[in-house]
Design an enzyme around this catalytic site. Structure first.
Site, PDB file in Angstrom:
ATOM      1  N   ASP A 112       0.823  -1.201   0.000  1.00 56.94           N
ATOM      2  CA  ASP A 112       0.000   0.000   0.000  1.00 56.94           C
ATOM      3  C   ASP A 112       0.865   1.262   0.000  1.00 56.94           C
ATOM      4  O   ASP A 112       1.815   1.364   0.781  1.00 56.94           O
ATOM      5  CB  ASP A 112      -0.886  -0.008   1.259  1.00 56.94           C
ATOM      6  CG  ASP A 112      -1.798   1.195   1.313  1.00 56.94           C
ATOM      7  OD1 ASP A 112      -2.635   1.326   0.413  1.00 56.94           O
ATOM      8  OD2 ASP A 112      -1.658   2.016   2.239  1.00 56.94           O
ATOM      9  N   GLU A 145       1.376  -1.026  -5.439  1.00 59.66           N
ATOM     10  CA  GLU A 145       0.250  -0.104  -5.602  1.00 59.66           C
ATOM     11  C   GLU A 145       0.834   1.292  -5.814  1.00 59.66           C
ATOM     12  O   GLU A 145       0.741   2.168  -4.965  1.00 59.66           O
ATOM     13  CB  GLU A 145      -0.663  -0.117  -4.365  1.00 59.66           C
ATOM     14  CG  GLU A 145      -1.986   0.596  -4.587  1.00 59.66           C
ATOM     15  CD  GLU A 145      -2.173   1.914  -3.818  1.00 59.66           C
ATOM     16  OE1 GLU A 145      -3.052   2.711  -4.197  1.00 59.66           O
ATOM     17  OE2 GLU A 145      -1.437   2.139  -2.842  1.00 59.66           O
TER      18      GLU A 145
HETATM   19  C1  GLC Z   1      -3.800   3.470  -0.795  1.00 58.54           C
HETATM   20  C2  GLC Z   1      -5.181   2.884  -0.594  1.00 58.54           C
HETATM   21  C3  GLC Z   1      -6.114   3.973  -0.213  1.00 58.54           C
HETATM   22  C4  GLC Z   1      -5.632   4.596   1.052  1.00 58.54           C
HETATM   23  C5  GLC Z   1      -4.167   5.024   0.951  1.00 58.54           C
HETATM   24  C6  GLC Z   1      -3.598   5.269   2.303  1.00 58.54           C
HETATM   25  O1  GLC Z   1      -3.765   4.393  -1.810  1.00 58.54           O
HETATM   26  O2  GLC Z   1      -5.596   2.210  -1.745  1.00 58.54           O
HETATM   27  O3  GLC Z   1      -7.417   3.506  -0.076  1.00 58.54           O
HETATM   28  O4  GLC Z   1      -6.405   5.708   1.347  1.00 58.54           O
HETATM   29  O5  GLC Z   1      -3.369   4.038   0.385  1.00 58.54           O
HETATM   30  O6  GLC Z   1      -3.371   4.059   2.980  1.00 58.54           O
HETATM   31  C1  GLC Z   2      -2.585   8.076  -3.217  1.00 56.27           C
HETATM   32  C2  GLC Z   2      -2.401   6.748  -3.750  1.00 56.27           C
HETATM   33  C3  GLC Z   2      -3.537   6.403  -4.672  1.00 56.27           C
HETATM   34  C4  GLC Z   2      -4.867   6.627  -4.046  1.00 56.27           C
HETATM   35  C5  GLC Z   2      -4.935   7.877  -3.253  1.00 56.27           C
HETATM   36  C6  GLC Z   2      -6.025   7.733  -2.250  1.00 56.27           C
HETATM   37  O1  GLC Z   2      -2.504   8.987  -4.233  1.00 56.27           O
HETATM   38  O2  GLC Z   2      -1.179   6.619  -4.441  1.00 56.27           O
HETATM   39  O3  GLC Z   2      -3.510   5.063  -4.925  1.00 56.27           O
HETATM   40  O4  GLC Z   2      -5.843   6.654  -5.048  1.00 56.27           O
HETATM   41  O5  GLC Z   2      -3.792   8.123  -2.539  1.00 56.27           O
HETATM   42  O6  GLC Z   2      -7.202   8.167  -2.765  1.00 56.27           O
END
Ligand code: GLC
Ligand code: GLC
Length: 645
Positions: free
Chosen positions: A286, A328
Site C-alpha cells: 500500500d 500499488e
Molecule cells: C492506498 C489505498 C487507499 C488509502 C491510501 C492510504 O492508496 O488504496 O485507499 O487511502 O493508500 O493508505
Molecule cells: C494516493 C495513492 C492512490 C490513491 C490515493 C487515495 O494517491 O497513491 O492510490 O488513489 O492516494 O485516494
C-alpha cells in the site's frame, strides 16, 4: 569498502550468534541455504540505506534473527507451498488466474460469512482474493482500514484471528490465493508505537517523523503533493499529546513511518512475516511510493524507496518465498514501471490501463490508449500486471503528459475535461460519478463511482432508456474483456460483476461523508446475487456476459503466458492487440470504443495471411480475411488463430 569481504565477514559473525534452536536439522539447512543465497543482495541494499550508522551491524544481526524466527513459525503446509512456488514461480501468469478485491464486511458481513461465500467465488472462477485491510483500526473513520492499529489482530467487527486462519485454509483448499494488504507506509495513531510516541517515549518518536515546530515541515512542504486536500491541507498534523508536528501524508490519523530508522525496517519485517505466515500468497504494498522522504524532492518514488522494497523482497525470499509483492504505485507511468521486477514487486496494478480505458470511453478515441500501451505495457517476463477497471479508490488521470502532448492533447485541460465528463458536469456524458479530493488551490480533483454507474447504467435505468442501457452493458463487458485478455491477472472489483450502482448512503454517515470513495464501496447482498440471475435484466446480461468471457479465458492458454503486441489499427475508435503463445497460437482482440459501427482494415490488423481466425465471441470464421472487418457498437472480437490452413 570491499563489499564482498564485508558481507562474508558479517554473515560469518551473524551465523555464530544465530539461534536456530526451533528448527529441525533439515529446516536449518534450508534456511541457511536461502540466507547464503540472498545475503549478498540484502547486505548491499541495507548498506546503501543504513550503512552510515554506527549501529548498522546490531540491526543487521537482529534482522537475520527475525527472519529465522519467522521461518521457524511458518507451518509445514506453507513451507511446502514455498517449495512449490520456487519450482514454478510464474503461477500468476496462468490463464486460470482471476482476481477479485472486496471488503470483508461489505461482501459478506464478516470472515465467517465470507467463508460461506466461497462457493460463489469458485462459481465465478476466482483464484485470487484481495481482502481489503481487516486489521484492528480506529473506530469511526479508519480510511477503510488503511490505518492499522495492530497488524496481528483481526478487527473485531469482522471476527477473530481464528476465523481468519480458518478462512485462509478454506480458501487454499478451494484453490484461491489469499492476498492481504501490507500497509507499511504508516500506522494509525492508535498503534502501540504511536501511543508510546504520544506519551513521549523517544524510541517510538523515532519510529515516525515528529517535529517540534513547523520549520522543517514547511521546508519539505514546498515540494509535496496533497493527497486528501478535502480533509486537511498539507502533509503534517499537530499532535497535542506530544506537542509535535507529525508527518501524515494521508489522513491526520495515519502516521508515516520513518524508514531512515533501521528499527522500523526490522519491526515492520516482523509484522510482514506474521502476515506471510497467515497463508497469504501476495502482499499488496500500500502507498509504496511514499515510504522514503528526501528534503527538496516530492518525496515520492525515491531511489531508496526501491532499495527498501527490494530489501523486504529479499527477506521474504529467505523466510517465506511463496509470497509475492503487488505494487500499488498510482503515479506517473514511467515511475510505475520502476517497481516491477522479480526482485522488487512481481505484480503491479496497471493504473495507466485503467485510467486510459475510462479516458477512451469518454473520448471514443483510442490514440492515447494505443500509444501509451505501446510505450508502457511491456514488463519483465517474470512479472505480471494486475489489470483492473475499478477499485475501492478514486480514478486519477495518471497518463503521461508527454505522450498526450505528441497528439496535441494538453494534459491539464484534458484532465479537467475528464473530471467534468465523469462527474455529471459535461453535457451529453453517459457517466454518473462524484468528484473526489477537490483541491481548493488549483481546482484539481479525481473521480469516484461504481463501474456500472460510470459506464452509463445508472443514467440508462433512471431514464428508462433501452439504448442507453444496452450501451452501458456493452461498455461494461468490453472493458472487462480487455482486462481478461490483454495479459496479466484480471482483477474484478467485487460488485462490478453484478453491475451494482453507486451507493449514496455514505452521505448520511458522519465517519464517511467527507470521503466520496464510499460511493463505490457497496454491499453485495444475497439479493443482488439472486437478482443477477433474473433473465434479461441488465445485471443478468452483465453477469452472464462476464461468465462467458471468463470461461473462454480459462479455456485457452493464449490468455495466460503469451506475449502482447499493441497494434495501431489506424482507426480512431478501435483498440487492438495480439497475444502470441509459445506454441504459436495467436489471439487478436479488437474493441470498438464507440456507439457507432466501425470498419477496420484486415491488413492493418495482420489478418491477411490466409490463416483461419475464429471469433470466440460470435460464430464468425474469418477465412480468407475480408478486406475490412466490421464491428458493431462496443463490439469486441477475440479472433483465435490456431491451425494454419
Ligand atoms: C492506498 C489505498 C487507499 C488509502 C491510501 C492510504 O492508496 O488504496 O485507499 O487511502 O493508500 O493508505
Ligand atoms: C494516493 C495513492 C492512490 C490513491 C490515493 C487515495 O494517491 O497513491 O492510490 O488513489 O492516494 O485516494
Amino acid at each position: 569498502m570491499d563489499i564482498e569481504r564485508e558481507y562474508k565477514r558479517s554473515l560469518e559473525r551473524i551465523l555464530t550468534g544465530l539461534d536456530l534452536s526451533g528448527m529441525s536439522k533439515r529446516e536449518q539447512a534450508v534456511f541457511i541455504d536461502r540466507l547464503n543465497e540472498q545475503f549478498p543482495r540484502l547486505f548491499a541494499l541495507l548498506v546503501d540505506i543504513y550503512g552510515q550508522r554506527y549501529d548498522f551491524f546490531y540491526y543487521l544481526q537482529q534482522l537475520v534473527q527475525t527472519l529465522a524466527n519467522g521461518f521457524t513459525k511458518r507451518s509445514n503446509v506453507l513451507k511446502q507451498k514455498d517449495n512449490a512456488r520456487l519450482a514454478a514461480p510464474h503461477w500468476y501468469q496462468d490463464e486460470n488466474m482471476l482476481g477479485m478485491a472486496c471488503y470483508v464486511d461489505l461482501f459478506a458481513g464478516d470472515l465467517k460469512g465470507l467463508q460461506q461465500r466461497i462457493p460463489y467465488l469458485v462459481e465465478t472462477g476466482i483464484t485470487y482474493l484481495h481482502l481489503m485491510p481487516l486489521y484492528d483500526s480506529p473506530k469511526g473513520d479508519s480510511d477503510g482500514g488503511y490505518a492499522v492499529s495492530d497488524y496481528r489482530k483481526v478487527n473485531d467487527t469482522l471476527g477473530s484471528n481464528k476465523d481468519l486462519e480458518e478462512l485462509s485454509k478454506a480458501l487454499a483448499e478451494a484453490g484461491i490465493s489469499l492476498v492481504l494488504d501490507f500497509v507499511f507506509n504508516h500506522t494509525s495513531d492508535e498503534h502501540p508505537w504511536a501511543l508510546a510516541a504520544k506519551a513521549g517515549e523517544q524510541k517510538y518518536q523515532e519510529f515516525y517523523y515528529m517535529f517540534d515546530d513547523k520549520h522543517v515541515p514547511d521546508e519539505y512542504e514546498k515540494h509535496l503533493r496533497e493527497i486528501f486536500p478535502q480533509v486537511r491541507r498539507g502533509n503534517f498534523s499537530w499532535d497535542s499529546d506530544s506537542s509535535k508536528w507529525v508527518w501524515t501524508t494521508f489522513n491526520n490519523f495515519q502516521w508515516d513511518l520513518n524508514y531512515t530508522n533501521p528499527a522500523v525496517f526490522n519491526a515492520i519485517t516482523d509484522e510482514m512475516l506474521y502476515l506471510a505466515n497467515l497463508g497469504c500468497e501476495a502482499l499488496r504494498l500500500d502507498a509504496l511510493a511514499f515510504i522514503w522522504k528526501e528534503m527538496g524532492t516530492n518525496c515520492e518514488n525515491q531511489a531508496k524507496a526501491h532499495s527498501l522494497i527490494q530489501a523486504f523482497n529479499s527477506c521474504l525470499q529467505i523466510a517465506a518465498p511463496a509470497v509475492v509483492f503487488k505494487s500499488e504505485a498510482i503515479v506517473h507511468p514511467d515511475e510505475v514501471l520502476k517497481y516491477i521486477d522479480k526482485q522488487e514487486c512481481q505484480l503491479s496494478y496497471n493504473p495507466l490501463l485503467m485510467a486510459l480505458i475510462w479516458n477512451t470511453l469518454a473520448t471514443r478515441d483510442t490514440h492515447l490508449l494505443t500509444e501509451s500501451m505501446q510505450k508502457s505495457f511491456e514488463i519483465s517476463p517474470d512479472c505480471a500486471w494486475v489489470n483492473y477497471v475499478r477499485c475501492h479508490d478514486d480514478i486519477g488521470w495518471t497518463f503521461d503528459d508527454a505522450v498526450a502532448g505528441q497528439q496535441g492533447v494538453n494534459g491539464y485541460d484534458h484532465r479537467r475535461f475528464l473530471n467534468q465528463f465523469y462527474t455529471g458536469r459535461f453535457e451529453g456524458s453517459f457517466a454518473t460519478g462524484v468528484a473526489f479530493g477537490e483541491n481548493p488551490s488549483n481546482g484539481d480533483c479525481r473521480v469516484c463511482g461504481s463501474l456500472a454507474s460510470l459506464a452509463g447504467l445508472e443514467q440508462g435505468i433512471e431514464q428508462n432508456n433501452a439504448t442507453l442501457i444496452e450501451h452501458a452493458v456493452a461498455r461494461i463487458l468490453m472493458v472487462h474483456s480487455i482486462i481478461l485478455s490483454i495479459g496479466g491477472i484480471p482483477l474484478i472489483y467485487s460488485g462490478d460483476e453484478l453491475a451494482l450502482l453507486n451507493d449514496y448512503r455514505y452521505e448520511q454517515d458522519d465517519s464517511k461523508k467527507h470521503d466520496e470513495r464510499w460511493v463505490q464501496r457497496i454491499p453485495v447482498t444475497d439479493a443482488d446475487i439472486q437478482a443477477s440471475k433474473k433473465k434479461d435484466t441488465p445485471q443478468n446480461r452483465v453477469a452472464t456476459g462476464l461468465q462467458t468471457l471468463i470461461g473462454l479465458r480459462k479455456q485457452y492458454s493464449v490468455f495466460g503466458q503469451a506475449s502482447t503486441r499493441i497494434i495501431n489499427p489506424h482507426q480512431n475508435a478501435v483498440f487492438a492487440y495480439q497475444r502470441t503463445a509459445k506454441d504459436g497460437t495467436s489471439l487478436l482482440a479488437i474493441c470498438n470504443f464507440s456507439e457507432h459501427k466501425q470498419r477496420v482494415s484486415s491488413i492493418t490488423l495482420g489478418l491477411g495471411n490466409g490463416d483461419v481466425w475464429q471469433d470466440l465471441l460470435s460464430p464468425v470464421r474469418v477465412s480468407p480475411a475480408p478486406q475490412e472487418l466490421e464491428l458493431a457498437p462496443y463490439q469486441v472480437m477475440w479472433l483465435l488463430n490456431s491451425q494454419p490452413v
